[in-house]
Write a protein that holds these residues in place. Structure first.
Motif, PDB file in Angstrom:
ATOM      1  N   ILE A  83       0.836  -1.201   0.000  1.00 65.10           N
ATOM      2  CA  ILE A  83       0.000   0.000   0.000  1.00 65.10           C
ATOM      3  C   ILE A  83       0.872   1.253   0.000  1.00 65.10           C
ATOM      4  CG2 ILE A  83      -1.608   1.346   1.413  1.00 65.10           C
ATOM      5  CD1 ILE A  83      -2.943  -1.206   2.224  1.00 65.10           C
ATOM      6  N   GLN A  84       1.993   1.192   0.732  1.00 64.38           N
ATOM      7  CA  GLN A  84       2.862   2.358   0.823  1.00 64.38           C
ATOM      8  C   GLN A  84       3.517   2.679  -0.518  1.00 64.38           C
ATOM      9  OE1 GLN A  84       2.931  -0.266   2.871  1.00 64.38           O
ATOM     10  NE2 GLN A  84       1.974   0.670   4.693  1.00 64.38           N
ATOM     11  N   GLN A  85       3.908   1.655  -1.274  1.00 64.64           N
ATOM     12  CA  GLN A  85       4.624   1.885  -2.523  1.00 64.64           C
ATOM     13  C   GLN A  85       3.702   2.014  -3.731  1.00 64.64           C
ATOM     14  OE1 GLN A  85       8.259  -0.402  -3.150  1.00 64.64           O
ATOM     15  NE2 GLN A  85       8.095  -1.250  -1.094  1.00 64.64           N
ATOM     16  N   CYS A  86       2.519   1.415  -3.662  1.00 60.91           N
ATOM     17  CA  CYS A  86       1.574   1.474  -4.790  1.00 60.91           C
ATOM     18  C   CYS A  86       0.188   1.870  -4.280  1.00 60.91           C
ATOM     19  CB  CYS A  86       1.510   0.135  -5.512  1.00 60.91           C
ATOM     20  SG  CYS A  86       3.064  -0.416  -6.206  1.00 60.91           S
ATOM     21  N   PRO A  87       0.053   3.082  -3.755  1.00 60.38           N
ATOM     22  CA  PRO A  87      -1.253   3.479  -3.196  1.00 60.38           C
ATOM     23  C   PRO A  87      -2.369   3.496  -4.233  1.00 60.38           C
ATOM     24  CG  PRO A  87       0.216   5.375  -3.401  1.00 60.38           C
ATOM     25  CD  PRO A  87       1.046   4.162  -3.671  1.00 60.38           C
ATOM     26  N   ASP A  88      -2.022   3.814  -5.493  1.00 60.47           N
ATOM     27  CA  ASP A  88      -3.052   3.877  -6.535  1.00 60.47           C
ATOM     28  C   ASP A  88      -3.676   2.509  -6.792  1.00 60.47           C
ATOM     29  OD1 ASP A  88      -2.540   6.541  -6.787  1.00 60.47           O
ATOM     30  OD2 ASP A  88      -1.241   6.330  -8.548  1.00 60.47           O
ATOM     31  N   LEU A  89      -2.866   1.457  -6.640  1.00 60.18           N
ATOM     32  CA  LEU A  89      -3.359   0.105  -6.890  1.00 60.18           C
ATOM     33  C   LEU A  89      -4.458  -0.269  -5.907  1.00 60.18           C
ATOM     34  CD1 LEU A  89      -3.014  -2.567  -8.475  1.00 60.18           C
ATOM     35  CD2 LEU A  89      -1.312  -3.238  -6.769  1.00 60.18           C
ATOM     36  N   PHE A  90      -4.351   0.228  -4.675  1.00 63.71           N
ATOM     37  CA  PHE A  90      -5.305  -0.151  -3.635  1.00 63.71           C
ATOM     38  C   PHE A  90      -6.368   0.918  -3.379  1.00 63.71           C
ATOM     39  CE2 PHE A  90      -1.447  -2.547  -2.910  1.00 63.71           C
ATOM     40  CZ  PHE A  90      -1.929  -3.823  -2.700  1.00 63.71           C
ATOM     41  N   SER A  91      -6.286   2.005  -4.108  1.00 63.87           N
ATOM     42  CA  SER A  91      -7.290   3.057  -3.932  1.00 63.87           C
ATOM     43  C   SER A  91      -8.415   2.957  -4.954  1.00 63.87           C
ATOM     44  CB  SER A  91      -6.626   4.439  -4.034  1.00 63.87           C
ATOM     45  OG  SER A  91      -6.055   4.625  -5.325  1.00 63.87           O
ATOM     46  N   LYS A  92      -8.276   2.046  -5.916  1.00 63.37           N
ATOM     47  CA  LYS A  92      -9.324   1.870  -6.919  1.00 63.37           C
ATOM     48  C   LYS A  92     -10.537   1.196  -6.287  1.00 63.37           C
ATOM     49  CE  LYS A  92      -6.021   1.344 -10.728  1.00 63.37           C
ATOM     50  NZ  LYS A  92      -5.503   0.433 -11.785  1.00 63.37           N
TER      51      LYS A  92
END
Length: 251
Positions: A83-92
């Motif tokens: 989540i820290q490195q790829c916030p966009d992946l988990f914000s969809k």
């Protein structure tokens, strides 16, 4: 795939065979056809196939190839997707995407304003005309109050397997049908899970569940599951999130 097929290794560059599923209808038997796509001249040549040959999405491709990576490389890929490195992946928020729910129903016609049907009152001797494509109904609907018809326009009841696309009142009038617009949000298991996840996006988490272990898991929290729904992923659109969740919680 049998023992032979499942032992074929993946390769991006040295692919020399291809496997295709084949259904033999007379016996309802599924086979996998294996055939060469290049000339194989040397005996005992190892065969390779490309398991993701149609996938151009780099992230999705890497996730699907995890079984063929060494453990160290597998962990490196997954640990780079936090989540820290790829916030966009988990914000969809997949559950609020109208495109997914409307896919397959773009040509459907239905009344924008609800029109309540007023059923005619028939006497007990009225014979209902039924239009159906179900063989079992045709075989066992023998009650004297029903009569099968091959003309859908003359039917009082329409009970069909084929998806109805025109639900407008002007088309159906007072006919009784076995479908309703966008019913696939309940009959399709992927959309059913997304529909359940919309509960949280609309109403939020209940206060009684906010202190549970599940609610404290940031990967579940970002996923949007309500407290009463087990963690569910749509593997067509959320395969990377599923892989990361499994790595964090079970590996």
């Amino acid at each position: 795939m049998d023992e032979l097929g499942s032992s074929i290794c993946h390769s991006d560059t040295n692919t020399n065979v291809c496997c295709t599923s084949f259904l033999f209808v007379p016996t309802q038997t599924m086979f996998t056809l294996l055939y060469p796509i290049v000339r194989i001249e040397q005996p005992y040549t190892e065969i390779f196939r490309n398991y993701v040959y149609e996938n151009t999405n780099t992230l999705d491709r890497n996730i699907k190839l995890l079984p063929w990576h060494r453990v160290h490389n597998r962990k490196t890929i997954l640990r780079s997707l936090t989540i820290q490195q790829c916030p966009d992946l988990f914000s969809k928020k997949l559950e609020i995407s109208t495109e997914i729910f409307e896919e397959g129903h773009k040509n459907d016609l239905y009344d924008k304003i609800l029109i309540k049907n007023k059923l005619n009152i028939f006497n007990k001797d009225y014979i209902w005309k039924v239009y159906t494509d179900y063989d079992l109904i045709k075989q066992y609907l023998t009650d004297q109050h029903y009569q099968l018809t091959d003309n859908i326009d003359q039917a009082d009841i329409i009970f069909v397997k084929e998806q109805i696309q025109d639900f407008r009142y002007e088309t159906l009038n007072n006919k009784l049908i076995n479908q309703f617009p966008f019913e696939n949000v309940l009959t399709n298991k992927e959309l059913l899970a997304l529909t359940a996840r919309r509960w949280k996006s609309i109403y939020g988490a209940s206060s009684s569940s906010s202190t549970t272990t599940i609610e404290n898991d940031p990967y579940i929290e970002s996923h949007g599951n309500p407290p009463w729904l087990p963690v569910t992923f749509d593997l067509t659109h959320e395969l990377p999130q599923f892989a990361v969740y499994f790595q964090v919680n079970f590996y």
